[in-house]
Design a protein around this motif. Structure first.
Motif, PDB file in Angstrom:
ATOM      1  N   ASN A 156      30.672  55.713  44.301  1.00 42.39           N
ATOM      2  CA  ASN A 156      31.615  56.673  43.732  1.00 42.39           C
ATOM      3  C   ASN A 156      32.721  55.982  42.930  1.00 42.39           C
ATOM      4  OD1 ASN A 156      31.960  59.643  43.826  1.00 42.39           O
ATOM      5  ND2 ASN A 156      34.008  59.138  44.539  1.00 42.39           N
ATOM      6  N   ALA A 157      32.349  55.016  42.124  1.00 38.90           N
ATOM      7  CA  ALA A 157      33.327  54.302  41.296  1.00 38.90           C
ATOM      8  C   ALA A 157      32.637  53.754  40.064  1.00 38.90           C
ATOM      9  CB  ALA A 157      33.978  53.170  42.080  1.00 38.90           C
ATOM     10  N   ASN A 158      33.350  53.722  38.970  1.00 36.52           N
ATOM     11  CA  ASN A 158      32.871  53.129  37.730  1.00 36.52           C
ATOM     12  C   ASN A 158      33.058  51.623  37.841  1.00 36.52           C
ATOM     13  OD1 ASN A 158      32.916  51.972  35.096  1.00 36.52           O
ATOM     14  ND2 ASN A 158      33.313  53.971  34.196  1.00 36.52           N
ATOM     15  N   GLN A 159      31.948  50.880  37.908  1.00 35.50           N
ATOM     16  CA  GLN A 159      32.024  49.438  38.119  1.00 35.50           C
ATOM     17  C   GLN A 159      32.767  48.723  36.999  1.00 35.50           C
ATOM     18  OE1 GLN A 159      30.304  47.843  41.098  1.00 35.50           O
ATOM     19  NE2 GLN A 159      30.829  49.960  41.531  1.00 35.50           N
ATOM     20  N   GLY A 160      32.558  49.172  35.771  1.00 32.76           N
ATOM     21  CA  GLY A 160      33.235  48.549  34.645  1.00 32.76           C
ATOM     22  C   GLY A 160      34.730  48.778  34.673  1.00 32.76           C
ATOM     23  N   LYS A 161      35.125  49.995  34.974  1.00 31.69           N
ATOM     24  CA  LYS A 161      36.556  50.305  35.044  1.00 31.69           C
ATOM     25  C   LYS A 161      37.215  49.529  36.176  1.00 31.69           C
ATOM     26  CE  LYS A 161      39.814  54.155  35.094  1.00 31.69           C
ATOM     27  NZ  LYS A 161      39.975  55.635  35.062  1.00 31.69           N
ATOM     28  N   SER A 162      36.520  49.418  37.308  1.00 32.62           N
ATOM     29  CA  SER A 162      37.053  48.648  38.430  1.00 32.62           C
ATOM     30  C   SER A 162      37.214  47.184  38.058  1.00 32.62           C
ATOM     31  CB  SER A 162      36.129  48.784  39.647  1.00 32.62           C
ATOM     32  OG  SER A 162      36.086  50.115  40.116  1.00 32.62           O
ATOM     33  N   MET A 163      36.252  46.650  37.296  1.00 29.62           N
ATOM     34  CA  MET A 163      36.339  45.263  36.869  1.00 29.62           C
ATOM     35  C   MET A 163      37.563  45.044  35.971  1.00 29.62           C
ATOM     36  SD  MET A 163      33.706  42.990  34.512  1.00 29.62           S
ATOM     37  CE  MET A 163      34.002  44.014  33.067  1.00 29.62           C
ATOM     38  N   LEU A 164      37.757  45.928  34.983  1.00 23.74           N
ATOM     39  CA  LEU A 164      38.883  45.776  34.080  1.00 23.74           C
ATOM     40  C   LEU A 164      40.210  45.926  34.825  1.00 23.74           C
ATOM     41  CD1 LEU A 164      37.691  47.678  30.876  1.00 23.74           C
ATOM     42  CD2 LEU A 164      37.592  45.231  31.378  1.00 23.74           C
ATOM     43  N   SER A 165      40.246  46.836  35.799  1.00 23.22           N
ATOM     44  CA  SER A 165      41.468  47.014  36.595  1.00 23.22           C
ATOM     45  C   SER A 165      41.780  45.754  37.394  1.00 23.22           C
ATOM     46  CB  SER A 165      41.310  48.210  37.537  1.00 23.22           C
ATOM     47  OG  SER A 165      41.190  49.418  36.810  1.00 23.22           O
ATOM     48  N   ARG A 166      40.726  45.141  37.936  1.00 20.54           N
ATOM     49  CA  ARG A 166      40.927  43.903  38.704  1.00 20.54           C
ATOM     50  C   ARG A 166      41.439  42.793  37.792  1.00 20.54           C
ATOM     51  NH1 ARG A 166      39.706  40.925  43.168  1.00 20.54           N
ATOM     52  NH2 ARG A 166      38.790  38.864  42.883  1.00 20.54           N
ATOM     53  N   MET A 167      40.869  42.677  36.591  1.00 19.92           N
ATOM     54  CA  MET A 167      41.312  41.649  35.665  1.00 19.92           C
ATOM     55  C   MET A 167      42.762  41.881  35.246  1.00 19.92           C
ATOM     56  SD  MET A 167      38.883  39.561  35.461  1.00 19.92           S
ATOM     57  CE  MET A 167      37.106  39.281  35.434  1.00 19.92           C
ATOM     58  N   ALA A 168      43.132  43.146  35.013  1.00 20.57           N
ATOM     59  CA  ALA A 168      44.507  43.464  34.645  1.00 20.57           C
ATOM     60  C   ALA A 168      45.460  43.112  35.781  1.00 20.57           C
ATOM     61  CB  ALA A 168      44.620  44.947  34.290  1.00 20.57           C
ATOM     62  N   LYS A 169      45.035  43.379  37.011  1.00 19.98           N
ATOM     63  CA  LYS A 169      45.872  43.060  38.167  1.00 19.98           C
ATOM     64  C   LYS A 169      46.086  41.545  38.283  1.00 19.98           C
ATOM     65  CE  LYS A 169      46.340  43.724  43.162  1.00 19.98           C
ATOM     66  NZ  LYS A 169      46.703  42.327  43.418  1.00 19.98           N
ATOM     67  N   ILE A 170      45.028  40.786  38.020  1.00 15.11           N
ATOM     68  CA  ILE A 170      45.147  39.325  38.073  1.00 15.11           C
ATOM     69  C   ILE A 170      46.176  38.851  37.053  1.00 15.11           C
ATOM     70  CG2 ILE A 170      43.934  37.173  37.569  1.00 15.11           C
ATOM     71  CD1 ILE A 170      41.418  38.451  38.766  1.00 15.11           C
ATOM     72  N   ALA A 171      46.153  39.466  35.850  1.00 14.76           N
ATOM     73  CA  ALA A 171      47.112  39.088  34.817  1.00 14.76           C
ATOM     74  C   ALA A 171      48.539  39.399  35.257  1.00 14.76           C
ATOM     75  CB  ALA A 171      46.787  39.822  33.520  1.00 14.76           C
ATOM     76  N   VAL A 172      48.740  40.561  35.877  1.00 19.40           N
ATOM     77  CA  VAL A 172      50.072  40.940  36.343  1.00 19.40           C
ATOM     78  C   VAL A 172      50.512  40.037  37.493  1.00 19.40           C
ATOM     79  CG1 VAL A 172      51.423  42.770  37.463  1.00 19.40           C
ATOM     80  CG2 VAL A 172      49.891  43.320  35.564  1.00 19.40           C
ATOM     81  N   ASP A 173      49.591  39.723  38.400  1.00 20.72           N
ATOM     82  CA  ASP A 173      49.924  38.834  39.518  1.00 20.72           C
ATOM     83  C   ASP A 173      50.392  37.475  39.014  1.00 20.72           C
ATOM     84  OD1 ASP A 173      49.283  40.805  41.314  1.00 20.72           O
ATOM     85  OD2 ASP A 173      47.309  39.986  41.834  1.00 20.72           O
ATOM     86  N   LYS A 174      49.715  36.962  37.993  1.00 14.26           N
ATOM     87  CA  LYS A 174      50.113  35.669  37.427  1.00 14.26           C
ATOM     88  C   LYS A 174      51.472  35.771  36.746  1.00 14.26           C
ATOM     89  CE  LYS A 174      45.522  33.642  36.810  1.00 14.26           C
ATOM     90  NZ  LYS A 174      44.538  33.073  35.843  1.00 14.26           N
TER      91      LYS A 174
END
Length: 300
Positions: free
Chosen positions: A242-260
């Protein structure tokens, strides 16, 4: 799936698909119910892998298959010998996480095929999502495409040919794969090709389904399925998808950028994120919490 699609999925090395697999961590799990929805995009797991080294071997083989364009036969032949040497093969009596002996099916040709097809399709579709988001200005409509043969699930067949705007929330869940071994895909359409075929934004409906009690604690487990009604039939991904794998991937990458950015000097973070926020795809991938932090930082 036509020959061109098979080549695209399994015979090439799409960089975004490989990146999707590499950005995952690995997580040991006993039951498939332990890893649902967004978790598929952030962690690689195989049920009944009680040993981290076995899971690492399977994960490495999947990533290698994507990078090298290995076929199912090559993947299965090489990985089967590794798993057999380590004893993760056939039906065996093994201890579950509670220390109880349980008869379970470990490795098998059928199991390796499911691992290969599901992960390759997830990786390919995540990569496709990133590419399609990058061309949303010229191709603002997306069309669901099913295979439509004797193996096609009824729900997937009913989605075939349906066109929605690329930013329609329907794609948050009804973006393939919708189940194990799902072979569906999404095709981007130009404005001229899609504007006369696009469907109105549908009403999304969510239901909660029972996915079985935890056999060790007795606690009931549930999963959400979000979909739409077609001819009064509820069409939604199966439990766990029940999740869009691509959208989840981009969200994770964006979070990594914000964390850094949060770990560096505020002035440097402000300059970097100001540039990144000029990209709508980055901005749209941020969670509410991350977006709030970034906007607060940019205001000074």
């Amino acid at each position: 799936m036509n020959p061109e699609d098979i080549k695209a999925v399994f015979g090439m090395k799409p960089e975004a698909a490989v990146a999707y697999l590499k950005q995952k961590g690995i997580a040991v799990s006993w039951d498939w119910q332990d890893m649902l929805d967004d978790a598929h995009a952030t962690a690689f797991t195989v049920a009944k892998t009680a040993k981290m080294d076995v899971l690492s071997d399977i994960y490495s083989a999947v990533v290698d298959a994507a990078e090298q364009g290995r076929t199912l036969e090559e993947f299965s032949r090489e990985l089967a010998s590794v798993l057999q040497r380590k004893g993760w093969w056939g039906r065996q009596e093994v201890q579950n996480p509670e220390g109880e002996t349980q008869s379970v099916q470990l490795g098998s040709p059928h199991r390796l095929k499911t691992i290969y097809l599901t992960n390759m399709q997830s990786a390919y579709m995540a990569g496709r999502y990133a590419e399609m988001m990058d061309s949303i200005d010229t191709h603002p409509y997306w069309q669901y495409v099913a295979i439509n043969d004797s193996r096609t699930r009824d729900a997937h067949r009913m989605m075939h040919g349906r066109v929605y705007a690329a930013d329609d929330p329907v794609w948050n869940t009804l973006y393939p794969p919708l189940d194990y071994r799902c072979r569906c895909r999404v095709k981007p359409l130009s404005r001229s090709m899609g504007e006369n075929r696009v469907l109105p934004r549908p009403n999304l409906e969510s239901i909660t389904v029972d996915i079985g009690a935890n056999p060790y604690t007795g606690e009931e487990r549930y999963a959400q399925r979000t979909g739409i009604r077609i001819n009064n039939k509820f069409i939604a991904p199966n439990a766990g998808f029940n999740a869009n794998q691509g959208k989840s991937m981009l969200s994770r990458m964006a979070k990594i950028a914000v964390d850094k950015a949060q770990a560096t000097h505020p002035d440097i973070a402000r300059i970097t994120l100001k540039t990144m926020m000029g990209n709508d795809r980055f901005k749209n991938a941020l969670s509410t919490a991350s977006l709030t932090w970034v906007l607060k930082l940019l205001k000074g």
